[in-house]
Every structure is written in structure tokens, then in C-alpha cells.
Design an enzyme around this catalytic site. Structure first.
Site, PDB file in Angstrom:
ATOM      1  N   GLU A  79       8.653 -28.099  12.202  1.00  0.00           N
ATOM      2  CA  GLU A  79       7.387 -28.038  11.444  1.00  0.00           C
ATOM      3  C   GLU A  79       7.583 -27.472  10.038  1.00  0.00           C
ATOM      4  O   GLU A  79       6.987 -27.955   9.076  1.00  0.00           O
ATOM      5  CB  GLU A  79       6.362 -27.166  12.187  1.00  0.00           C
ATOM      6  CG  GLU A  79       5.767 -27.794  13.420  1.00  0.00           C
ATOM      7  CD  GLU A  79       6.643 -27.656  14.663  1.00  0.00           C
ATOM      8  OE1 GLU A  79       7.734 -27.038  14.560  1.00  0.00           O
ATOM      9  OE2 GLU A  79       6.253 -28.158  15.721  1.00  0.00           O
ATOM     10  N   HIS A 119      -2.382 -22.283  21.963  1.00  0.00           N
ATOM     11  CA  HIS A 119      -2.682 -23.704  21.761  1.00  0.00           C
ATOM     12  C   HIS A 119      -4.150 -23.906  21.412  1.00  0.00           C
ATOM     13  O   HIS A 119      -4.679 -24.989  21.614  1.00  0.00           O
ATOM     14  CB  HIS A 119      -2.366 -24.511  23.024  1.00  0.00           C
ATOM     15  CG  HIS A 119      -0.917 -24.877  23.149  1.00  0.00           C
ATOM     16  ND1 HIS A 119       0.075 -23.946  23.269  1.00  0.00           N
ATOM     17  CD2 HIS A 119      -0.294 -26.079  23.174  1.00  0.00           C
ATOM     18  CE1 HIS A 119       1.247 -24.562  23.372  1.00  0.00           C
ATOM     19  NE2 HIS A 119       1.055 -25.857  23.309  1.00  0.00           N
ATOM     20  N   ASP A 130      -1.828 -24.519  15.841  1.00  0.00           N
ATOM     21  CA  ASP A 130      -0.914 -23.407  16.160  1.00  0.00           C
ATOM     22  C   ASP A 130       0.515 -23.711  15.687  1.00  0.00           C
ATOM     23  O   ASP A 130       1.241 -22.819  15.269  1.00  0.00           O
ATOM     24  CB  ASP A 130      -0.889 -23.178  17.674  1.00  0.00           C
ATOM     25  CG  ASP A 130      -2.289 -23.141  18.239  1.00  0.00           C
ATOM     26  OD1 ASP A 130      -2.813 -22.053  18.486  1.00  0.00           O
ATOM     27  OD2 ASP A 130      -2.882 -24.226  18.408  1.00  0.00           O
ATOM     28  N   PHE A 131       0.928 -24.966  15.790  1.00  0.00           N
ATOM     29  CA  PHE A 131       2.301 -25.312  15.386  1.00  0.00           C
ATOM     30  C   PHE A 131       2.474 -25.193  13.867  1.00  0.00           C
ATOM     31  O   PHE A 131       3.571 -24.953  13.371  1.00  0.00           O
ATOM     32  CB  PHE A 131       2.657 -26.735  15.826  1.00  0.00           C
ATOM     33  CG  PHE A 131       2.483 -27.002  17.296  1.00  0.00           C
ATOM     34  CD1 PHE A 131       2.432 -25.966  18.223  1.00  0.00           C
ATOM     35  CD2 PHE A 131       2.373 -28.307  17.768  1.00  0.00           C
ATOM     36  CE1 PHE A 131       2.267 -26.218  19.575  1.00  0.00           C
ATOM     37  CE2 PHE A 131       2.206 -28.563  19.115  1.00  0.00           C
ATOM     38  CZ  PHE A 131       2.152 -27.525  20.025  1.00  0.00           C
ATOM     39  N   GLU A 167     -10.953 -41.828  16.877  1.00  0.00           N
ATOM     40  CA  GLU A 167     -10.315 -43.134  16.879  1.00  0.00           C
ATOM     41  C   GLU A 167      -9.704 -43.532  15.544  1.00  0.00           C
ATOM     42  O   GLU A 167      -9.325 -44.667  15.351  1.00  0.00           O
ATOM     43  CB  GLU A 167     -11.389 -44.179  17.218  1.00  0.00           C
ATOM     44  CG  GLU A 167     -10.899 -45.306  18.099  1.00  0.00           C
ATOM     45  CD  GLU A 167     -12.058 -46.203  18.442  1.00  0.00           C
ATOM     46  OE1 GLU A 167     -11.944 -47.399  18.216  1.00  0.00           O
ATOM     47  OE2 GLU A 167     -13.070 -45.681  18.920  1.00  0.00           O
TER      48      GLU A 167
END
Ligand SMILES: Cc1ncc(C[n+]2csc(CCOP(=O)(O)OP(=O)(O)O)c2C)c(N)n1
Ligand SMILES: [Mg+2]
Length: 720
Positions: A452, A521, A477-478, A422
């Protein structure tokens, strides 16, 4: 500046899209590539071709300084003998005669390109930024970098501008607006965009100039940077020094169309192509673009045609190995920007031949002095090898945070009960950024769904320019697209500038394992980042730690890879409302025990605590350690615990092989405590295959509390 400027510069009557060298030379000879404006009509006593005479003399001197420095460097890096015609000398067996070079670092000389940095920097102040590349001696000197410090750097001396840590490709002089250069092609375009973004966010009139070669326009980060800069109207000028070669490959061997400046249009900015060997042409286009950037109207792309008179790297001309041909070389030697300027200065009476020679003699003395200074400068001490890899320092927090001890845990006064996740993306980042847009505005909170690489580079540049940016890659992963920026740039910058430039960014990378997402992912690559000397790697396990460690990471003067695991997001606990920090590099005993030590990271720590609870009922007490920081690792805490229990299991969400679990096992193996182990060290990470998609395979891949209990039980029962 408009697109029309570019059109004006196209040689009349040439229909071919590709401007070959031959056509170009013909056009130049006919005067078609010259600026249309007739500068010669202006008063020669005040201005010559639009440049004040006093400034013109200074610019000429600067061009001579760069030329003479480069020519001197060429002789110092030369390792092959040449004869008086500049041809290689061979021995009787047909081998090139070798000579001992005096400068060892690779030098990419800009001889022949001097008019571009000089014409550009004529409009910049010390506050403005210049970002260069591997061929940056000219950029550095034109912006006001010290010749003596540059030469000492090339000689690898302690008094070099980067303390001998950088060499020719990492020149830095923060006092005159050079935060450093990098030879990774097109990388500094992203840094320049980030520095301009810093100005955009913080205000001020600072302009950033990004110098790069024609080869760099073939990299994605060039296009990503242009699109981003144009959209945000950043105060930046992109300067392509098109010397027609990228390494040994000619422009027309790499692309069908010769239209680099045309890339400006789709990005949404003006672009021009002009003659980079004509100082006047560069000067006037530079002024227009820099004025435009400074006024807030946004970026421009300037493509300057030029030619490097030396080869790609070192002293050779690239004629020797047949990379370039003599005809082309001679053609461009005729267009030497220094000779061109000298002719103009003489014909307009700015300097006499005698004054010109006098100036050259003065500059030669200066260059000789710089070489002498460099030679006699001390070498760096090997005892300082490790200095400036990481600083381990932090800035004070403007909100005077409560500094929590490593051992402290959440109390219950003035607390909010919140979940880890949160702390306004609907699905990627839990709710951890909710409301930031509204609170801080879209100038400070910027979303880019892709790009990216370029955005990470921009964050690196913004950090160099004094900001403390937080970058979120919603899936780790990105971030693989941005590894060069994190590993090659952010991590190295402090070291390779001898501590003069720091990159205090936080890259928050989120591991999104599970849910049948498959291999691309789900990756948990903390070990890969922890492997790199200049990075700190943080992996919180609880909401309380997530907040305290995030604030510490922002205040850290080192780049921090802050890794969240989505599987930890659901955990809730009470978290103080106040701003507080937790020490980086300090772990915590979450549960005391005497039979076995379990070092467990992030969500695995929660599993370890559950396993400890199960085993307690069997009479096995487990000491659960949460390292909190993966690197630097709290060795003392782990070793002390293992000395007590005599057993170690390491649990992590990454692969075992070469991973965090391997590192902790090695830490213990290298400590005296190894001789008191009652059982071999056990690792509980991922098996050596990519993450599968289907549920039963996922279950086998990730294990469970039960399999962890089983592993700990086996370890405790080990009897040799
Ligand atoms: C990302 C990357 N790929 C390859 C290289 C090797 N390399 C160094 S300089 C260079 C040529 C760059 O050409 P250009 O951008 O035109 O600059 P120039 O050398 O002509 O000034 C290459 C390919 C590198 N340094 N970085
Ligand atoms: Mg080039």
C-alpha cells in the site's frame, strides 16, 4: 548490464562478506576496486577513459560547481565557530562559540559525492526525470537546475526555485525534469517508480533516475518499489549513494551483511556495486543502465560507494562529536572524487593546471554571484501565506461533461437505474470496477493486493508526471500504511513547490464497517484526512453523487480523498449515462424542514432521511443537509439552515471526538448564528472506542435510525 559486472568489482581475494573500510581502502590502493576495462588504451585525443574530452571538461566544471556551492553553503549555515584547522572554538567556560548563520534551513551537503549525480546525469536529457532526497543539491545542479534559484531557495526568498516554500530539502525545477525532492527517507523512490510508470503507460523514451542513500534500502518502500518496477519493466534506474552512514549510524552498525546491490537479484533486475568517487566508473555504469531502461529492457540497481566529507547535516564534519573518526575521514579525503578527476584530467592532458585554475575561478565567481543574488532577492510576502495550499481548479473533461448545479438531482431521462456500489474485485469494491481490466488492459488497470505504501507513492509520482490516477484502497484501514504518501507527500507538494507541481490523484478509500470485522477493518477516518490542508475530502451519499463527484475528483487539480462507505452501496437510484460533474465543496438540502437542521454524511444521510420521515409524523420537520464534500465544507449552506431552524445535529460515521461532527459544531460556534441557537449543538457520531466485533456490541456502537430519531427528538424538545 549483468550481475557479473558486480562480481568484477569485488576485490580479488577478499572472502569476507562484509567489506570493511580498511579492507576496502586496501583494495582501492591495490586497484582492485577500479573498473576492469582499461579505458587508458583509448585515444586520448577523442576520448579519455571512454568519455569525450569536451564532455569531460563540462563534467569537471559541473563537479566543481557542486563542490564550490556546497562549500559556500557550509559557511552560510555554520553556527559554530571553527579555527583554521577546522576545529571548534570554545569560550573560557568551555562552551562552543556560536556564530549567526545566514542560511537557516537545514542543509545536507553532498561534498565528496559529486561524481555520482554528475556521472548519472551526463546521460539524461531535460525530458528525463530525476527524483532526489534530503541530500539533493548535487542532483539538482547536475540535472541542470539553476544555481541562482537554488541559492535563493536556501535563503528562503521569493525567487527561490520553490518560492521560499521548500528550502534545501524541496528543490524543484520542472523545466529540467526535477519534479521535486523530499527528505522523507525512501519516499521519492516510490515517486520515481510512479513517474516511470507514467512513461510506461503513456509511451516515450523518458528515463527516470531515483537517487537515495544506503539508509533508504532499509525501508520497505525500497524493496516494494524494486519488485514493482522489475515486474513492469519500468524505465528507471535506482541509484544508491552508499556513503556508509545513515544519519550518525554506520553501515556495519545497522546490518550484518554489506550487500546492498544484491537486493537487485530477488527483485529481478541487474545490480552492481561500484566506486562512486570515480567519475569514469559512474559514467560507464550509468550509461549501461540508462540505455537499458531507455530501450525498454527494464530497471537496474546501481550501488555507488562514496563518503560525504561534511557531516550528516550542516557545516560540521561529524568529527566534533565523535560520530566519525579522523582516520576514516582522512582516508576518504584521500579519495576525493574531484581531486581524483583533476589528476586524471592533468595526466591525460585534458586540462592544464592553468586552465583548471581558470575554470575554478570562473565557477567561484558564479557561486559568489548566486549568493549575492539570493541575498538581494525579495522575501515572500506574508499575505501569500495561504497561496497554493489548494488550487480549487479543475481540468476540462475530454468528454465535455454536463456540469450539474449543486442543487440538481437525478432526473429520469436517459438514465440507468444502478446501485451506488455498481459504478474486478469479487468482494472488496462492490462491483464498481467490474470490466475495467478488459476495457483498459492490465497496463492501465493494475492490481496489487499489498504494498500500500509504495503503490500510493507510485500514484503520487505518476500524478506529478502528469497523469490523473485513481487509487483504490479497498479498506480504509489499509490506507493507514500509506498515510505518509497521502498526508506528507500528495497534500504538501503543491505548496512546497510554490504551485509548480500538482498531484491530481484520487485516493478512493472504502469504509467496510459492520459484519463483526472488528477494529482494524472498520475505521472511518475522514476527519483525519480532512485535517490536512492540502487535501480535498469527498463523501458521497447516493449513486448519482458517487458518479458526479468521482468525475469531478478526477478532474480536480488537487489530491482528493474520495471516501465510500460500504453501507451506502446497496442504495439504488437512476443515474444519467452521460458524463457529468458535480461541484466539489457544495452541499445539498435533501429534505426541507424548519425545526432542526441535521447535517449527515454518506450512509448517515440516508438514516437521517428515514429519521426525518418518522419525525414528520410527530409534527417535527427536519432539514437534512448532505455536505457531500467533507472538506472544504459548505459553511454557508449549514449556517443559513441553522439560522432558520435554530437547532443543529451533526451525524457522521466517524468518531465524534476531534471529528467531522466536532468541526461542523465549531463552524456554527464561530458564526453569528450561534447566538440564535435554541439548544446546544448535538453530535451523533461514534463513541470513543474502537469498533467491536460481536453483534450486540456493534449494534450499540453504530446506533440505528431509532437512536437517531431519539437524539433529534430530544434536541427539538430541549427547553434549557
Ligand atoms: C522516514 C524518515 N525517517 C527518518 C528520517 C530522518 N533522517 C533524515 S536523513 C536520514 C539518514 C538517511 O540516510 P541515507 O539514506 O543513507 O542518506 P544520507 O543522509 O546518508 O545521504 C534520516 C534517518 C527521515 N527524514 N525520514
Ligand atoms: Mg547514507
Amino acid at each position: 548490464m549483468t550481475q557479473d559486472h558486480g562480481k568484477q568489482l569485488q576485490p580479488a581475494g577478499i572472502k569476507k562478506a562484509f567489506l570493511t573500510h580498511e579492507v576496502e581502502s586496501q583494495a582501492l590502493a591495490e586497484g582492485n576496486l577500479e573498473m576492469k576495462s582499461d579505458f587508458s588504451t583509448q585515444s586520448a585525443s577523442r576520448k579519455v577513459l571512454g568519455i569525450p574530452v569536451a564532455q569531460l571538461r563540462d563534467l569537471y566544471r559541473l563537479m566543481v560547481r557542486i563542490r564550490f556551492a556546497e562549500e559556500a553553503i557550509a559557511e552560510l549555515v555554520r553556527d559554530e565557530a571553527i579555527n583554521s584547522d577546522g576545529e571548534l572554538v570554545y569560550d573560557t567556560q568551555g562552551r562552543v562559540v556560536r556564530i549567526k548563520k545566514q542560511i537557516n534551513c537545514p542543509c545536507h551537503l553532498c561534498t565528496g559525492q559529486e561524481a555520482i549525480p554528475v556521472g548519472m546525469c551526463a546521460h539524461l536529457s531535460q525530458d528525463d526525470y530525476v527524483f532526489g532526497n534530503h541530500r539533493s543539491h548535487g542532483h539538482y545542479l547536475a540535472k541542470g537546475g539553476g544555481l541562482f534559484e537554488m541559492m535563493a531557495e536556501l535563503f528562503g526568498r521569493a525567487e527561490g526555485c520553490a518560492g521560499g516554500r521548500g528550502g534545501s530539502m524541496h528543490l524543484v525545477d520542472v523545466d529540467v525534469g526535477i519534479p521535486g525532492t523530499t527528505p522523507i527517507v525512501a519516499s521519492s523512490i516510490s515517486h520515481a517508480v510512479g513517474a516511470a510508470l507514467a512513461t510506461h503507460i503513456c509511451g516515450g523514451k523518458r528515463v527516470t533516475v531515483s537517487f537515495f542513500g544506503d539508509g533508504a534500502t532499509e525501508a520497505g518502500r525500497f524493496h516494494e518499489g524494486l519488485i514493482f518496477a522489475a515486474y513492469h519493466k519500468l524505465p528507471i534506474v535506482f541509484v544508491c549513494e552508499n556513503n556508509l552512514y545513515s544519519s550518525h549510524i554506520r553501515l556495519e552498525e545497522r546490518r550484518l551483511v554489506d550487500n546492498l546491490a544484491a537486493y537487485a537479484a530477488p527483485a529481478g533486475m541487474p545490480g552492481i556495486c561500484a566506486n562512486g568517487n570515480n567519475l569514469f566508473e559512474v559514467y560507464h555504469h550509468a550509461k549501461e543502465a540508462i540505455d537499458r531502461a531507455r530501450s525498454g529492457a527494464g530497471p537496474s540497481l546501481l550501488e555507488f560507494r562514496t563518503y560525504r566529507l561534511h557531516g550528516h547535516v550542516g557545516a560540521n564534519l561529524d568529527l566534533e562529536k565523535g560520530i566519525r573518526n579522523r582516520m576514516e575521514f582522512d582516508l576518504w579525503r584521500e579519495r576525493d572524487p574531484l581531486r581524483f578527476l583533476e589528476e586524471k584530467l592533468l595526466s591525460h592532458g585534458v586540462l592544464t593546471q592553468a586552465l583548471l585554475e581558470e575554470m575554478k575561478a570562473e565557477v567561484q565567481k558564479e557561486v559568489d554571484g548566486a549568493i549575492e543574488y539570493a541575498r538581494s532577492s525579495p522575501e515572500p510576502q506574508s499575505s501569500e501565506l495561504l497561496t497554493n495550499s489548494l488550487s480549487f481548479t479543475s481540468e476540462p473533461c475530454p468528454h465535455a461533461p454536463v456540469v450539474r448545479k449543486a442543487s440538481e438531482r437525478p432526473g429520469d431521462r436517459d438514465h440507468d437505474k444502478i446501485t451506488y456500489g455498481e459504478v474486478n474485485s469479487p468482494w472488496y469494491v462492490g462491483n464498481s470496477t467490474t470490466g475495467l481490466h478488459r476495457r483498459f488492459g492490465t497496463r492501465r488497470v493494475i492490481e496489487t493486493p499489498v504494498s500500500e505504501d509504495s503503490i500510493t507513492g507510485a500514484v503520487v509520482g505518476a500524478a506529478m508526471a502528469g497523469m490523473r490516477p485513481i487509487l483504490i484502497h479497498p479498506r480504509m484501514d489499509f490506507a493507514l500504511l500509506a498515510v505518509e504518501q497521502l498526508v506528507g507527500q500528495a497534500a504538501n507538494w503543491r505548496y512546497m513547490t510554490a504551485g509548480k507541481v500538482q498531484v491530481p490523484l484520487v485516493a478512493r478509500l472504502i469504509v467496510n464497517r459492520g459484519g463483526e470485522q472488528g477494529a482494524q477493518h472498520s475505521q472511518s477516518l475522514q476527519a483525519m484526512f480532512a485535517h490536512v490542508p492540502g487535501l480535498i475530502v469527498v463523501m458521497p451519499a447516493t449513486a448519482y453523487d458517487a458518479k458526479g463527484l468521482l468525475i469531478s475528483s478526477v478532474l480536480s487539480n488537487d489530491p482528493v480523498i474520495y471516501i465510500d462507505d460500504r453501507w451506502a452501496y446497496g442504495e439504488s437510484e437512476s443515474v444519467p449515462k452521460e458524463v457529468y460533474t458535480l461541484p466539489l465543496g457544495k452541499g445539498l438540502i435533501r429534505c426541507e424542514g424548519s425545526d432542526v437542521t441535521v447535517v449527515a454524511t454518506s450512509y448517515m444521510n440516508r438514516r437521517a432521511l428515514e429519521a426525518a420521515e418518522v419525525l414528520r409524523k410527530e409534527g417535527i420537520t427536519v432539514e437534512v443537509i448532505d455536505p457531500r464534500t467533507i472538506k472544504p465544507i459548505d459553511t454557508a449552506l449549514i449556517v443559513t439552515s441553522v439560522a432558520k431552524t435554530g437547532r443543529l445535529l451533526v451525524a457522521d460515521g466517524g468518531w465524534d471526538a476531534y471529528g467531522f461532527t466536532a468541526e461542523v459544531a465549531a463552524v456554527v460556534a464561530e458564526s453569528p448564528v450561534v447566538s440564535s441557537l435554541k439548544a446546544p449543538v448535538r453530535r451523533f457520531g461514534l463513541p470513543p472506542c474502537p469498533a467491536p466485533a460481536s453483534a450486540p456490541l456493534e449494534k450499540a456502537y453504530y446506533g440505528s435510525v431509532n437512536t437517531l430519531v431519539q437524539a433529534i427528538r430530544e434536541l427539538v424538545r430541549f427547553s434549557g
